[in-house]
Structure formats: C-alpha cells, structure tokens
Design a protein around this motif. Structure first.
Motif, PDB file in Angstrom:
ATOM      1  N   GLU A 204      28.650   3.766   2.359  1.00  0.00           N
ATOM      2  CA  GLU A 204      29.233   5.086   2.604  1.00  0.00           C
ATOM      3  C   GLU A 204      29.192   5.362   4.100  1.00  0.00           C
ATOM      4  O   GLU A 204      28.635   4.572   4.874  1.00  0.00           O
ATOM      5  CB  GLU A 204      28.495   6.162   1.798  1.00  0.00           C
ATOM      6  N   ALA A 205      29.749   6.465   4.521  1.00  0.00           N
ATOM      7  CA  ALA A 205      29.924   6.766   5.949  1.00  0.00           C
ATOM      8  C   ALA A 205      28.614   6.774   6.741  1.00  0.00           C
ATOM      9  O   ALA A 205      28.558   6.273   7.853  1.00  0.00           O
ATOM     10  CB  ALA A 205      30.642   8.101   6.112  1.00  0.00           C
ATOM     11  N   GLY A 206      27.554   7.351   6.176  1.00  0.00           N
ATOM     12  CA  GLY A 206      26.284   7.449   6.889  1.00  0.00           C
ATOM     13  C   GLY A 206      25.334   6.340   6.506  1.00  0.00           C
ATOM     14  O   GLY A 206      25.554   5.631   5.518  1.00  0.00           O
ATOM     15  N   PRO A 207      24.243   6.204   7.272  1.00  0.00           N
ATOM     16  CA  PRO A 207      23.229   5.196   6.921  1.00  0.00           C
ATOM     17  C   PRO A 207      22.661   5.454   5.529  1.00  0.00           C
ATOM     18  O   PRO A 207      22.363   6.601   5.172  1.00  0.00           O
ATOM     19  CB  PRO A 207      22.151   5.395   7.992  1.00  0.00           C
ATOM     20  N   GLU A 208      22.540   4.410   4.753  1.00  0.00           N
ATOM     21  CA  GLU A 208      22.044   4.529   3.388  1.00  0.00           C
ATOM     22  C   GLU A 208      20.699   5.256   3.360  1.00  0.00           C
ATOM     23  O   GLU A 208      19.798   4.945   4.129  1.00  0.00           O
ATOM     24  CB  GLU A 208      21.890   3.147   2.755  1.00  0.00           C
ATOM     25  N   GLY A 209      20.602   6.263   2.482  1.00  0.00           N
ATOM     26  CA  GLY A 209      19.369   7.030   2.324  1.00  0.00           C
ATOM     27  C   GLY A 209      19.283   8.256   3.205  1.00  0.00           C
ATOM     28  O   GLY A 209      18.447   9.127   2.983  1.00  0.00           O
ATOM     29  N   SER A 210      20.149   8.357   4.219  1.00  0.00           N
ATOM     30  CA  SER A 210      20.112   9.554   5.070  1.00  0.00           C
ATOM     31  C   SER A 210      20.761  10.725   4.344  1.00  0.00           C
ATOM     32  O   SER A 210      21.415  10.569   3.315  1.00  0.00           O
ATOM     33  CB  SER A 210      20.785   9.286   6.421  1.00  0.00           C
ATOM     34  N   VAL A 211      20.579  11.920   4.871  1.00  0.00           N
ATOM     35  CA  VAL A 211      21.007  13.138   4.197  1.00  0.00           C
ATOM     36  C   VAL A 211      22.505  13.392   4.392  1.00  0.00           C
ATOM     37  O   VAL A 211      22.963  13.654   5.501  1.00  0.00           O
ATOM     38  CB  VAL A 211      20.194  14.356   4.697  1.00  0.00           C
ATOM     39  N   MET A 212      23.247  13.309   3.297  1.00  0.00           N
ATOM     40  CA  MET A 212      24.666  13.641   3.317  1.00  0.00           C
ATOM     41  C   MET A 212      24.823  15.166   3.335  1.00  0.00           C
ATOM     42  O   MET A 212      25.621  15.712   4.076  1.00  0.00           O
ATOM     43  CB  MET A 212      25.379  13.064   2.096  1.00  0.00           C
ATOM     44  N   GLN A 213      24.034  15.821   2.502  1.00  0.00           N
ATOM     45  CA  GLN A 213      24.014  17.285   2.471  1.00  0.00           C
ATOM     46  C   GLN A 213      22.769  17.727   1.719  1.00  0.00           C
ATOM     47  O   GLN A 213      22.426  17.152   0.690  1.00  0.00           O
ATOM     48  CB  GLN A 213      25.246  17.854   1.791  1.00  0.00           C
ATOM     49  N   ALA A 214      22.103  18.724   2.254  1.00  0.00           N
ATOM     50  CA  ALA A 214      20.912  19.260   1.593  1.00  0.00           C
ATOM     51  C   ALA A 214      20.881  20.761   1.760  1.00  0.00           C
ATOM     52  O   ALA A 214      21.496  21.315   2.681  1.00  0.00           O
ATOM     53  CB  ALA A 214      19.652  18.635   2.182  1.00  0.00           C
ATOM     54  N   SER A 215      20.174  21.410   0.873  1.00  0.00           N
ATOM     55  CA  SER A 215      19.928  22.839   1.023  1.00  0.00           C
ATOM     56  C   SER A 215      18.446  23.087   0.773  1.00  0.00           C
ATOM     57  O   SER A 215      17.794  22.380   0.013  1.00  0.00           O
ATOM     58  CB  SER A 215      20.804  23.674   0.081  1.00  0.00           C
ATOM     59  N   PHE A 216      17.940  24.081   1.474  1.00  0.00           N
ATOM     60  CA  PHE A 216      16.545  24.448   1.350  1.00  0.00           C
ATOM     61  C   PHE A 216      16.425  25.934   1.622  1.00  0.00           C
ATOM     62  O   PHE A 216      17.321  26.558   2.173  1.00  0.00           O
ATOM     63  CB  PHE A 216      15.669  23.628   2.316  1.00  0.00           C
ATOM     64  N   SER A 217      15.304  26.498   1.201  1.00  0.00           N
ATOM     65  CA  SER A 217      15.089  27.923   1.454  1.00  0.00           C
ATOM     66  C   SER A 217      13.778  28.103   2.198  1.00  0.00           C
ATOM     67  O   SER A 217      12.831  27.345   2.009  1.00  0.00           O
ATOM     68  CB  SER A 217      15.074  28.725   0.156  1.00  0.00           C
ATOM     69  N   MET A 218      13.787  29.092   3.061  1.00  0.00           N
ATOM     70  CA  MET A 218      12.574  29.526   3.751  1.00  0.00           C
ATOM     71  C   MET A 218      12.424  31.002   3.444  1.00  0.00           C
ATOM     72  O   MET A 218      13.303  31.802   3.797  1.00  0.00           O
ATOM     73  CB  MET A 218      12.681  29.315   5.264  1.00  0.00           C
ATOM     74  N   HIS A 219      11.337  31.329   2.761  1.00  0.00           N
ATOM     75  CA  HIS A 219      11.048  32.705   2.359  1.00  0.00           C
ATOM     76  C   HIS A 219      12.269  33.340   1.678  1.00  0.00           C
ATOM     77  O   HIS A 219      12.623  34.487   1.926  1.00  0.00           O
ATOM     78  CB  HIS A 219      10.588  33.522   3.564  1.00  0.00           C
ATOM     79  N   GLY A 220      12.945  32.543   0.838  1.00  0.00           N
ATOM     80  CA  GLY A 220      14.079  33.028   0.060  1.00  0.00           C
ATOM     81  C   GLY A 220      15.426  32.949   0.755  1.00  0.00           C
ATOM     82  O   GLY A 220      16.459  33.129   0.115  1.00  0.00           O
ATOM     83  N   GLN A 221      15.471  32.664   2.048  1.00  0.00           N
ATOM     84  CA  GLN A 221      16.726  32.543   2.802  1.00  0.00           C
ATOM     85  C   GLN A 221      17.195  31.091   2.718  1.00  0.00           C
ATOM     86  O   GLN A 221      16.439  30.181   3.049  1.00  0.00           O
ATOM     87  CB  GLN A 221      16.504  32.945   4.261  1.00  0.00           C
ATOM     88  N   VAL A 222      18.440  30.869   2.282  1.00  0.00           N
ATOM     89  CA  VAL A 222      18.939  29.513   2.081  1.00  0.00           C
ATOM     90  C   VAL A 222      19.620  28.977   3.337  1.00  0.00           C
ATOM     91  O   VAL A 222      20.364  29.689   4.008  1.00  0.00           O
ATOM     92  CB  VAL A 222      19.908  29.463   0.879  1.00  0.00           C
ATOM     93  N   PHE A 223      19.348  27.701   3.627  1.00  0.00           N
ATOM     94  CA  PHE A 223      19.926  26.977   4.758  1.00  0.00           C
ATOM     95  C   PHE A 223      20.523  25.676   4.232  1.00  0.00           C
ATOM     96  O   PHE A 223      20.105  25.178   3.197  1.00  0.00           O
ATOM     97  CB  PHE A 223      18.845  26.622   5.786  1.00  0.00           C
ATOM     98  N   MET A 224      21.452  25.125   4.977  1.00  0.00           N
ATOM     99  CA  MET A 224      21.999  23.812   4.666  1.00  0.00           C
ATOM    100  C   MET A 224      21.733  22.896   5.852  1.00  0.00           C
ATOM    101  O   MET A 224      21.619  23.365   6.989  1.00  0.00           O
ATOM    102  CB  MET A 224      23.503  23.898   4.407  1.00  0.00           C
TER     103      MET A 224
END
Length: 137
Positions: free
Chosen positions: A44-64
C-alpha cells in the motif's frame, strides 16, 4: 469502533510518529483513549504497519492522526496550538513536565497577567500546547 458526534476535529499529520504521539497524548489526561487505528498493509502507499488513519480522544475531545507517506517540507508550527484548561495545579504541573520532556519551552510555567499559572511548550513531536490553570486548588 466507537462513533463520535463531533463535527470538527483536529487532524495531526506525522511522518512515522503518529502512533507514538497518540499513545503519549492519551496518557496525559483522564478519560482518554485510542478509538480506532487503521494501518497500511503490504504493497500500500505507506510503510507497512504505519498509521493510515487513527482517531483518539483526550478528555473526551476527539482528534485524528496519520503517518504521511509523502515527505513534505513543513511540520507543526506554534501559530496553532492545543489550549488546555487544567483544573488543578497538580494537573498543570504534571502535564507541563510530561510535554516539556524532549520538547521546547516557549513560555515557562508561571504567573502571567492573563493567568495565575500558564505555560506554553512544544512537545517532542512538534505540537505546541498552551496549558492554563483554570481551577481553584
């Protein structure tokens, strides 16, 4: 996968450090977690195992976040930063020290005309944080 109703999210683009940054950020605040992570596979386009897309929250606020497979001539800048209202002095002290480790202090933690306790720091990934004590204790 947990869904979010948040219409506008901060999107952070890294070059190979997205997962490390996301894990660090979620360790800083209560009610924080990795929500989802999609990785590049073989051929695939990026190095195998690297993050294509992720989301996480900090104190309920969502980030990508992503690991950009395209090399580019820019990174994060202090012109935009994450502004955090800390509810206790213990919280601001802990978060400031954690973020400053391996980073760069832009304004030392101290008293300023606009805040009884404030600090501005760039973390080791280049993301800048303005930390403000907004509590009473």
């Amino acid at each position: 996968m947990k869904e979010t109703n948040q219409k506008i999210m901060t999107f952070l683009m890294f070059e190979g450090k997205a997962e490390e940054a996301m894990n660090f950020y979620t360790s800083l605040f209560d009610d924080s977690e990795v929500i989802s992570i999609k990785r590049y596979g073989a051929n695939e386009a990026g190095p195998e195992g690297s993050v294509m897309q992720a989301s996480f929250s900090m104190h309920g606020q969502v980030f990508m976040c992503i690991d950009s497979y395209v090399q580019h001539g820019f990174t994060f800048t202090p012109a935009i930063s994450l502004y955090v209202n800390c509810e206790s002095e213990a919280e601001i002290d802990r978060v400031y020290e954690s973020i400053a480790q391996g980073g760069q202090v832009l304004m030392p933690l101290g008293s300023y005309p606009f805040s009884p306790k404030f600090g501005w720091v760039a973390d080791r990934f280049g993301v800048t944080w303005q930390l403000n004590f907004s509590g009473n204790a």
